[in-house]
Scaffold this motif. Structure first.
Motif, PDB file in Angstrom:
ATOM      1  N   PRO A 126       0.812  -1.229   0.000  1.00 40.27           N
ATOM      2  CA  PRO A 126       0.000   0.000   0.000  1.00 40.27           C
ATOM      3  C   PRO A 126       0.841   1.273   0.000  1.00 40.27           C
ATOM      4  CG  PRO A 126      -0.785  -1.558   1.651  1.00 40.27           C
ATOM      5  CD  PRO A 126       0.544  -2.063   1.175  1.00 40.27           C
ATOM      6  N   VAL A 127       2.052   1.214   0.593  1.00 45.99           N
ATOM      7  CA  VAL A 127       2.900   2.409   0.717  1.00 45.99           C
ATOM      8  C   VAL A 127       4.336   2.053   0.359  1.00 45.99           C
ATOM      9  CG1 VAL A 127       3.775   4.210   2.264  1.00 45.99           C
ATOM     10  CG2 VAL A 127       1.446   3.327   2.578  1.00 45.99           C
ATOM     11  N   TYR A 128       4.965   2.923  -0.440  1.00 40.79           N
ATOM     12  CA  TYR A 128       6.389   2.796  -0.748  1.00 40.79           C
ATOM     13  C   TYR A 128       7.090   4.101  -0.373  1.00 40.79           C
ATOM     14  CZ  TYR A 128       5.579  -1.580  -3.168  1.00 40.79           C
ATOM     15  OH  TYR A 128       5.238  -2.879  -3.459  1.00 40.79           O
ATOM     16  N   LEU A 129       8.166   3.977   0.366  1.00 44.21           N
ATOM     17  CA  LEU A 129       8.978   5.130   0.737  1.00 44.21           C
ATOM     18  C   LEU A 129      10.304   5.032  -0.013  1.00 44.21           C
ATOM     19  CD1 LEU A 129       8.365   5.129   4.596  1.00 44.21           C
ATOM     20  CD2 LEU A 129       7.026   6.242   2.821  1.00 44.21           C
ATOM     21  N   LEU A 130      10.488   5.895  -0.988  1.00 39.47           N
ATOM     22  CA  LEU A 130      11.711   5.893  -1.793  1.00 39.47           C
ATOM     23  C   LEU A 130      12.612   7.013  -1.299  1.00 39.47           C
ATOM     24  CD1 LEU A 130      10.142   5.580  -5.385  1.00 39.47           C
ATOM     25  CD2 LEU A 130      10.482   3.798  -3.665  1.00 39.47           C
ATOM     26  N   PHE A 131      13.672   6.650  -0.636  1.00 32.76           N
ATOM     27  CA  PHE A 131      14.571   7.660  -0.085  1.00 32.76           C
ATOM     28  C   PHE A 131      16.013   7.352  -0.470  1.00 32.76           C
ATOM     29  CE2 PHE A 131      10.921   8.232   2.715  1.00 32.76           C
ATOM     30  CZ  PHE A 131      10.841   9.622   2.764  1.00 32.76           C
ATOM     31  N   GLY A 132      16.730   8.384  -0.903  1.00 37.51           N
ATOM     32  CA  GLY A 132      18.128   8.205  -1.267  1.00 37.51           C
ATOM     33  C   GLY A 132      18.669   9.382  -2.039  1.00 37.51           C
ATOM     34  N   ASN A 133      19.932   9.263  -2.428  1.00 37.58           N
ATOM     35  CA  ASN A 133      20.624  10.345  -3.121  1.00 37.58           C
ATOM     36  C   ASN A 133      20.966  10.017  -4.568  1.00 37.58           C
ATOM     37  OD1 ASN A 133      22.506   8.364  -2.672  1.00 37.58           O
ATOM     38  ND2 ASN A 133      24.071   9.707  -1.824  1.00 37.58           N
ATOM     39  N   GLU A 134      20.471   8.861  -5.069  1.00 39.93           N
ATOM     40  CA  GLU A 134      20.824   8.440  -6.424  1.00 39.93           C
ATOM     41  C   GLU A 134      19.636   8.660  -7.367  1.00 39.93           C
ATOM     42  OE1 GLU A 134      22.299   7.782  -9.608  1.00 39.93           O
ATOM     43  OE2 GLU A 134      23.748   7.484  -7.976  1.00 39.93           O
ATOM     44  N   PRO A 135      19.708   9.680  -8.233  1.00 43.44           N
ATOM     45  CA  PRO A 135      18.582   9.995  -9.127  1.00 43.44           C
ATOM     46  C   PRO A 135      18.142   8.824  -9.998  1.00 43.44           C
ATOM     47  CG  PRO A 135      20.209  11.757  -9.164  1.00 43.44           C
ATOM     48  CD  PRO A 135      20.824  10.619  -8.399  1.00 43.44           C
ATOM     49  N   LEU A 136      19.097   8.042 -10.496  1.00 48.84           N
ATOM     50  CA  LEU A 136      18.748   6.914 -11.359  1.00 48.84           C
ATOM     51  C   LEU A 136      17.892   5.907 -10.609  1.00 48.84           C
ATOM     52  CD1 LEU A 136      19.158   5.334 -14.077  1.00 48.84           C
ATOM     53  CD2 LEU A 136      21.046   4.173 -12.907  1.00 48.84           C
ATOM     54  N   LEU A 137      18.280   5.559  -9.389  1.00 47.93           N
ATOM     55  CA  LEU A 137      17.533   4.560  -8.618  1.00 47.93           C
ATOM     56  C   LEU A 137      16.162   5.083  -8.208  1.00 47.93           C
ATOM     57  CD1 LEU A 137      20.345   3.081  -6.351  1.00 47.93           C
ATOM     58  CD2 LEU A 137      19.494   2.244  -8.545  1.00 47.93           C
ATOM     59  N   LEU A 138      16.086   6.369  -7.869  1.00 52.79           N
ATOM     60  CA  LEU A 138      14.788   6.957  -7.538  1.00 52.79           C
ATOM     61  C   LEU A 138      13.849   6.914  -8.738  1.00 52.79           C
ATOM     62  CD1 LEU A 138      16.005  10.047  -5.473  1.00 52.79           C
ATOM     63  CD2 LEU A 138      14.630   8.155  -4.582  1.00 52.79           C
ATOM     64  N   GLN A 139      14.355   7.291  -9.909  1.00 59.72           N
ATOM     65  CA  GLN A 139      13.518   7.312 -11.112  1.00 59.72           C
ATOM     66  C   GLN A 139      13.096   5.904 -11.522  1.00 59.72           C
ATOM     67  OE1 GLN A 139      12.203   9.917 -12.577  1.00 59.72           O
ATOM     68  NE2 GLN A 139      11.167   8.637 -14.095  1.00 59.72           N
ATOM     69  N   GLU A 140      14.027   4.975 -11.521  1.00 55.75           N
ATOM     70  CA  GLU A 140      13.696   3.603 -11.916  1.00 55.75           C
ATOM     71  C   GLU A 140      12.708   2.967 -10.935  1.00 55.75           C
ATOM     72  OE1 GLU A 140      17.643   2.163 -14.419  1.00 55.75           O
ATOM     73  OE2 GLU A 140      17.401   1.522 -12.348  1.00 55.75           O
ATOM     74  N   SER A 141      12.855   3.277  -9.665  1.00 55.66           N
ATOM     75  CA  SER A 141      11.931   2.720  -8.657  1.00 55.66           C
ATOM     76  C   SER A 141      10.526   3.258  -8.865  1.00 55.66           C
ATOM     77  CB  SER A 141      12.429   3.056  -7.249  1.00 55.66           C
ATOM     78  OG  SER A 141      13.680   2.455  -6.997  1.00 55.66           O
ATOM     79  N   LYS A 142      10.415   4.559  -9.123  1.00 57.60           N
ATOM     80  CA  LYS A 142       9.100   5.142  -9.391  1.00 57.60           C
ATOM     81  C   LYS A 142       8.453   4.486 -10.605  1.00 57.60           C
ATOM     82  CE  LYS A 142      10.472   9.490  -9.403  1.00 57.60           C
ATOM     83  NZ  LYS A 142      10.417  10.963  -9.555  1.00 57.60           N
ATOM     84  N   GLU A 143       9.231   4.330 -11.666  1.00 54.99           N
ATOM     85  CA  GLU A 143       8.687   3.743 -12.896  1.00 54.99           C
ATOM     86  C   GLU A 143       8.259   2.296 -12.683  1.00 54.99           C
ATOM     87  OE1 GLU A 143      11.709   4.348 -15.802  1.00 54.99           O
ATOM     88  OE2 GLU A 143      11.274   6.488 -16.048  1.00 54.99           O
TER      89      GLU A 143
END
Length: 339
Positions: free
Chosen positions: A18-35
């Motif tokens: 139900p909930v995902y918390l995406l936290f970090g400093n790597e733009p590539l990993l943040l974007q890929e995780s969202k997608e």
């Protein structure tokens, strides 16, 4: 539940939280995780997507209206909320309220930068994590990076030998976007998908990116060759020597305090008092085992000499002194002699 970003695809193939918390400093990993979450959510009927960027003037009612839109005909919703780097007390209060409004027709994705230990112990974080999954989107450290490279190669069908994996990791440290681009290039250049040192040297150039913190971490760990390599690259990139001096000054002063206080207080307690991250404690321990108070004072003297040269001797470069200081900090105690 906590997972690394490179394990998210495997997790999503089994279930959607139900909930995902995406936290970090790597733009590539943040974007890929969202997608990846968007793709899975859409496949499971979350056809409506809303995006919100939180700042001090954000209207929380617009977000709450989405959560309360419940009817037989309303679409299941994917709601993405991007948090600012600094959260105010008012924002954290609203996040707690948001956690209470979630229901089965909502998948919430919260995106932000690296969390502090205090934030992970906060009320808003714990409220969201009741039904949530924390996806670690931090840049892989030096130890995890080869494994990350190997996984990426495997996903593309590339077969890289151990030396090729190490070179790819070294050449792309701190720049995962360039790593992805390099692997795609290699896939086109070599249809047989076999990678070795010769092919990498013929086809690629270095794309690693270092910060002053990479350098200070290498110094604390006593990794002399790595520290010098990072320092040479920072020098070539034109990083201000003052920034590097301030970075290591802070570490030397902290180590001096820890070394003095350790005579009367357990090290674990000191780490808590000085708010040193759990992941950083091994390198601080290594530095404390290697550097006595006397040696730390000697390093601070070298640093003071460096500052005088950089601020008064404009025709003389201070970089050799910084390289000397780097060597002094990394030397095993038995090999250290004062010039």
């Amino acid at each position: 539940m906590r997972i690394f970003a490179d394990r998210l695809a495997e997790h999503l193939s089994k279930s959607l939280q139900p909930v995902y918390l995406l936290f970090g400093n790597e733009p590539l990993l943040l974007q890929e995780s969202k997608e990846a979450i968007r793709h899975t959510a859409m496949a499971q009927g979350f056809e409506e997507r809303h995006r919100f960027g939180v700042d001090t003037s954000f209207d929380w009612n617009s977000l709450y209206d989405c959560c309360q839109a419940m009817s037989l005909f309303s679409a299941r919703q994917l709601i993405e909320v991007e948090l600012p780097e600094t959260l105010t007390a008012a924002m954290t209060k609203e996040l707690v309220a948001l956690a209470d409004m979630l229901h089965q027709d909502i998948t919430l994705v919260v995106i932000g930068t690296k969390l502090t230990k205090a934030q992970e112990n906060s009320k808003w974080y714990k409220a969201l994590m009741v039904n949530g999954c924390h996806v670690n989107c931090l840049s892989p450290d030096q130890q995890r990076l080869p494994q990350f490279v190997q996984t990426r190669c495997r996903q593309l069908g590339l077969q890289a030998d151990a030396q090729a994996v190490q070179m790819l990791a070294q050449w792309h440290e701190g720049n995962l976007l360039a790593l992805v681009q390099s692997l795609e290039k290699l896939l086109l250049l070599y249809p047989d998908k076999q990678l070795n040192l010769v092919r990498l040297e013929e086809s690629l150039s270095r794309h690693n990116h270092f910060t002053p913190f990479h350098w200070s971490d290498a110094l604390l760990a006593g990794k002399a060759k790595r520290a010098q390599r990072i320092l040479r690259q920072l020098e070539a990139e034109g990083v201000e020597i003052t920034i590097l001096a301030r970075t290591i000054q802070k570490e030397l002063i902290l180590l001096t305090q820890l070394q003095s206080q350790a005579r009367h207080t357990p090290l674990a307690q000191l780490f808590e008092r000085h708010r040193i991250w759990q992941s950083k404690r091994p390198i601080y321990s290594a530095a404390l085992n290697r550097l006595s108070v006397t040696r730390l004072h000697q390093c601070l003297q070298t640093l003071a000499q460096l500052e005088i040269v950089s601020k008064t001797q404009y025709e003389e470069s201070a970089w050799p002194l910084l390289h000397q200081l780097s060597t002094e900090i990394c030397m095993p105690q038995v090999q250290f002699t004062k010039a």
